[in-house]
Design a protein around this motif. Structure first.
Motif, PDB file in Angstrom:
ATOM      1  N   HIS A   1      -1.878   8.752   5.312  1.00 53.40           N
ATOM      2  CA  HIS A   1      -1.868   8.027   6.579  1.00 53.40           C
ATOM      3  C   HIS A   1      -2.871   6.885   6.501  1.00 53.40           C
ATOM      4  O   HIS A   1      -3.961   7.042   5.962  1.00 53.40           O
ATOM      5  CB  HIS A   1      -2.233   8.946   7.743  1.00 53.40           C
ATOM      6  CG  HIS A   1      -2.098   8.286   9.082  1.00 53.40           C
ATOM      7  ND1 HIS A   1      -3.122   7.573   9.673  1.00 53.40           N
ATOM      8  CD2 HIS A   1      -1.050   8.212   9.943  1.00 53.40           C
ATOM      9  CE1 HIS A   1      -2.708   7.094  10.837  1.00 53.40           C
ATOM     10  NE2 HIS A   1      -1.455   7.461  11.022  1.00 53.40           N
ATOM     11  N   THR A   2      -2.491   5.741   7.016  1.00 51.11           N
ATOM     12  CA  THR A   2      -3.388   4.595   7.056  1.00 51.11           C
ATOM     13  C   THR A   2      -3.185   3.822   8.348  1.00 51.11           C
ATOM     14  O   THR A   2      -2.070   3.771   8.884  1.00 51.11           O
ATOM     15  CB  THR A   2      -3.154   3.654   5.845  1.00 51.11           C
ATOM     16  OG1 THR A   2      -4.104   2.572   5.896  1.00 51.11           O
ATOM     17  CG2 THR A   2      -1.748   3.070   5.854  1.00 51.11           C
ATOM     18  N   LYS A   3      -4.253   3.234   8.839  1.00 49.86           N
ATOM     19  CA  LYS A   3      -4.166   2.401  10.035  1.00 49.86           C
ATOM     20  C   LYS A   3      -5.260   1.351   9.986  1.00 49.86           C
ATOM     21  O   LYS A   3      -6.444   1.686   9.861  1.00 49.86           O
ATOM     22  CB  LYS A   3      -4.308   3.240  11.307  1.00 49.86           C
ATOM     23  CG  LYS A   3      -4.089   2.438  12.589  1.00 49.86           C
ATOM     24  CD  LYS A   3      -4.090   3.339  13.813  1.00 49.86           C
ATOM     25  CE  LYS A   3      -3.777   2.555  15.079  1.00 49.86           C
ATOM     26  NZ  LYS A   3      -3.747   3.428  16.288  1.00 49.86           N
ATOM     27  N   GLU A   4      -4.853   0.093  10.063  1.00 53.13           N
ATOM     28  CA  GLU A   4      -5.795  -1.009  10.039  1.00 53.13           C
ATOM     29  C   GLU A   4      -5.439  -2.025  11.127  1.00 53.13           C
ATOM     30  O   GLU A   4      -4.265  -2.215  11.449  1.00 53.13           O
ATOM     31  CB  GLU A   4      -5.777  -1.712   8.678  1.00 53.13           C
ATOM     32  CG  GLU A   4      -6.237  -0.828   7.522  1.00 53.13           C
ATOM     33  CD  GLU A   4      -6.268  -1.583   6.212  1.00 53.13           C
ATOM     34  OE1 GLU A   4      -6.206  -2.825   6.250  1.00 53.13           O
ATOM     35  OE2 GLU A   4      -6.355  -0.932   5.159  1.00 53.13           O
TER      36      GLU A   4
ATOM     37  N   GLU B   1       0.837  -1.203   0.000  1.00 54.08           N
ATOM     38  CA  GLU B   1       0.000   0.000   0.000  1.00 54.08           C
ATOM     39  C   GLU B   1       0.875   1.258   0.000  1.00 54.08           C
ATOM     40  O   GLU B   1       0.572   2.242  -0.686  1.00 54.08           O
ATOM     41  CB  GLU B   1      -0.926   0.004   1.218  1.00 54.08           C
ATOM     42  CG  GLU B   1      -1.781   1.258   1.347  1.00 54.08           C
ATOM     43  CD  GLU B   1      -2.696   1.487   0.162  1.00 54.08           C
ATOM     44  OE1 GLU B   1      -3.059   2.655  -0.065  1.00 54.08           O
ATOM     45  OE2 GLU B   1      -3.063   0.512  -0.527  1.00 54.08           O
ATOM     46  N   ILE B   2       1.964   1.222   0.749  1.00 55.36           N
ATOM     47  CA  ILE B   2       2.891   2.363   0.761  1.00 55.36           C
ATOM     48  C   ILE B   2       3.422   2.633  -0.636  1.00 55.36           C
ATOM     49  O   ILE B   2       3.444   3.776  -1.101  1.00 55.36           O
ATOM     50  CB  ILE B   2       4.049   2.099   1.747  1.00 55.36           C
ATOM     51  CG1 ILE B   2       3.548   2.214   3.194  1.00 55.36           C
ATOM     52  CG2 ILE B   2       5.207   3.079   1.505  1.00 55.36           C
ATOM     53  CD1 ILE B   2       4.566   1.784   4.228  1.00 55.36           C
ATOM     54  N   PHE B   3       3.840   1.582  -1.330  1.00 60.03           N
ATOM     55  CA  PHE B   3       4.398   1.788  -2.670  1.00 60.03           C
ATOM     56  C   PHE B   3       3.325   2.225  -3.672  1.00 60.03           C
ATOM     57  O   PHE B   3       3.636   2.959  -4.611  1.00 60.03           O
ATOM     58  CB  PHE B   3       5.133   0.535  -3.140  1.00 60.03           C
ATOM     59  CG  PHE B   3       6.522   0.439  -2.580  1.00 60.03           C
ATOM     60  CD1 PHE B   3       7.515   1.299  -3.004  1.00 60.03           C
ATOM     61  CD2 PHE B   3       6.826  -0.506  -1.609  1.00 60.03           C
ATOM     62  CE1 PHE B   3       8.795   1.220  -2.485  1.00 60.03           C
ATOM     63  CE2 PHE B   3       8.107  -0.590  -1.075  1.00 60.03           C
ATOM     64  CZ  PHE B   3       9.094   0.287  -1.513  1.00 60.03           C
TER      65      PHE B   3
ATOM     66  N   GLU C   1       0.012   0.400  10.684  1.00 58.92           N
ATOM     67  CA  GLU C   1      -0.089   1.849  10.523  1.00 58.92           C
ATOM     68  C   GLU C   1       1.123   2.390   9.778  1.00 58.92           C
ATOM     69  O   GLU C   1       2.247   1.936   9.963  1.00 58.92           O
ATOM     70  CB  GLU C   1      -0.198   2.527  11.894  1.00 58.92           C
ATOM     71  CG  GLU C   1      -0.353   4.029  11.816  1.00 58.92           C
ATOM     72  CD  GLU C   1      -0.490   4.684  13.190  1.00 58.92           C
ATOM     73  OE1 GLU C   1      -0.784   5.889  13.253  1.00 58.92           O
ATOM     74  OE2 GLU C   1      -0.307   3.972  14.202  1.00 58.92           O
ATOM     75  N   ALA C   2       0.880   3.392   8.949  1.00 60.90           N
ATOM     76  CA  ALA C   2       1.983   4.027   8.225  1.00 60.90           C
ATOM     77  C   ALA C   2       1.605   5.447   7.840  1.00 60.90           C
ATOM     78  O   ALA C   2       0.420   5.762   7.660  1.00 60.90           O
ATOM     79  CB  ALA C   2       2.352   3.230   6.982  1.00 60.90           C
ATOM     80  N   ALA C   3       2.616   6.273   7.707  1.00 60.60           N
ATOM     81  CA  ALA C   3       2.429   7.645   7.243  1.00 60.60           C
ATOM     82  C   ALA C   3       3.469   7.928   6.172  1.00 60.60           C
ATOM     83  O   ALA C   3       4.587   7.395   6.215  1.00 60.60           O
ATOM     84  CB  ALA C   3       2.584   8.633   8.397  1.00 60.60           C
ATOM     85  N   ILE C   4       3.098   8.738   5.195  1.00 61.52           N
ATOM     86  CA  ILE C   4       4.049   9.214   4.195  1.00 61.52           C
ATOM     87  C   ILE C   4       4.191  10.716   4.394  1.00 61.52           C
ATOM     88  O   ILE C   4       3.190  11.450   4.425  1.00 61.52           O
ATOM     89  CB  ILE C   4       3.589   8.894   2.768  1.00 61.52           C
ATOM     90  CG1 ILE C   4       3.538   7.363   2.575  1.00 61.52           C
ATOM     91  CG2 ILE C   4       4.536   9.518   1.741  1.00 61.52           C
ATOM     92  CD1 ILE C   4       3.037   6.933   1.210  1.00 61.52           C
TER      93      ILE C   4
END
Length: 225
Positions: free
Chosen positions: A207-210, A72-74, A215-218
């Motif tokens: 930003h995503t969190k599941e 998802e980050i990529f 969780e991750a932020a760009i």
């Protein structure tokens, strides 16, 4: 056999997080390791490094980012210039290998564990068979003392250390940005110290969190003039 690695990791995640997320993660691990033909599954509390006299007081244990979150980050980084990908606290190289699949040709990783760096190098060798054009470099070094290369435009972090080292890393990134003005993207998984970046002029662009733990932020730092 790798089945034992998966079982060990499944119970580790299950007991430390919960078994619902463990089922999801292990399914991702099996599919992801097969898809990218690498060997990065597992958890390591760094006890061997401690016995070797290496200071692990500021480090966090090794756990690879989930493939679901990483991919998802990529997807969110599709806009990036993709000049030079740097993984700080690269572990066994999962993010670097996936970066190659997503168009990055210059890939660098650093970690304070010599064994992890060797594992990362082996995984990148497998990846290079599919992508002969990639140039990769893995170095055993303390992140606090690492000078960010002038060409790096994307930095990956998966909560590799505590606030003390992270503060130094943020400083090093800013120093590189001042010396060689350019836009820098930071993909930060499990972003416990995101505020350190925001205080220095980074902007959160995703930003995503599941499932509580994924969780991750760009973050983006504009070119400093």
């Amino acid at each position: 056999m790798k089945i034992f690695t998966y079982l060990h990791y499944f119970f580790y995640v299950g007991f430390n997080w919960n078994f619902r997320i463990a089922i999801t993660i292990i399914n991702q691990e099996i599919k992801g390791e097969k898809k990218y033909t690498i060997d990065t599954t597992g958890a390591d509390e760094l006890k061997k490094l401690y016995k070797q006299g290496i200071d692990i007081s500021h480090a966090t244990m090794y756990m690879p980012i989930s493939y679901l979150l990483l991919e998802e980050i990529f997807r969110q980084l599709s806009f990036a210039t993709k000049k030079h990908f740097l993984d700080i606290g690269c572990g066994k190289g999962r993010a670097m290998c996936v970066a190659a699949y997503n168009g990055y040709k210059n890939i660098t990783g650093i970690d304070f564990s010599k064994q992890f760096c060797e594992d990362a190098t082996n995984n990148l060798k497998h990846t290079q068979r599919k992508f002969p054009a990639i140039n990769y470099h893995v170095t055993t070094v303390d992140a606090m003392n690492y000078e960010i290369p002038a060409t790096v435009d994307c930095i990956f972090l998966f909560n590799p250390f505590d606030v003390v080292i992270m503060s130094a890393v943020v400083y090093n990134i800013l120093e590189s940005a001042r010396m060689y003005p350019r836009e820098i993207i930071v993909a930060y998984a499990n972003p416990l110290y995101e505020e350190l970046f925001l205080e220095e002029g980074f902007t959160e662009i995703f930003h995503t969190k599941e499932m509580k733990y994924l969780e991750a932020a760009i973050l983006k730092l504009p070119a400093l003039l």
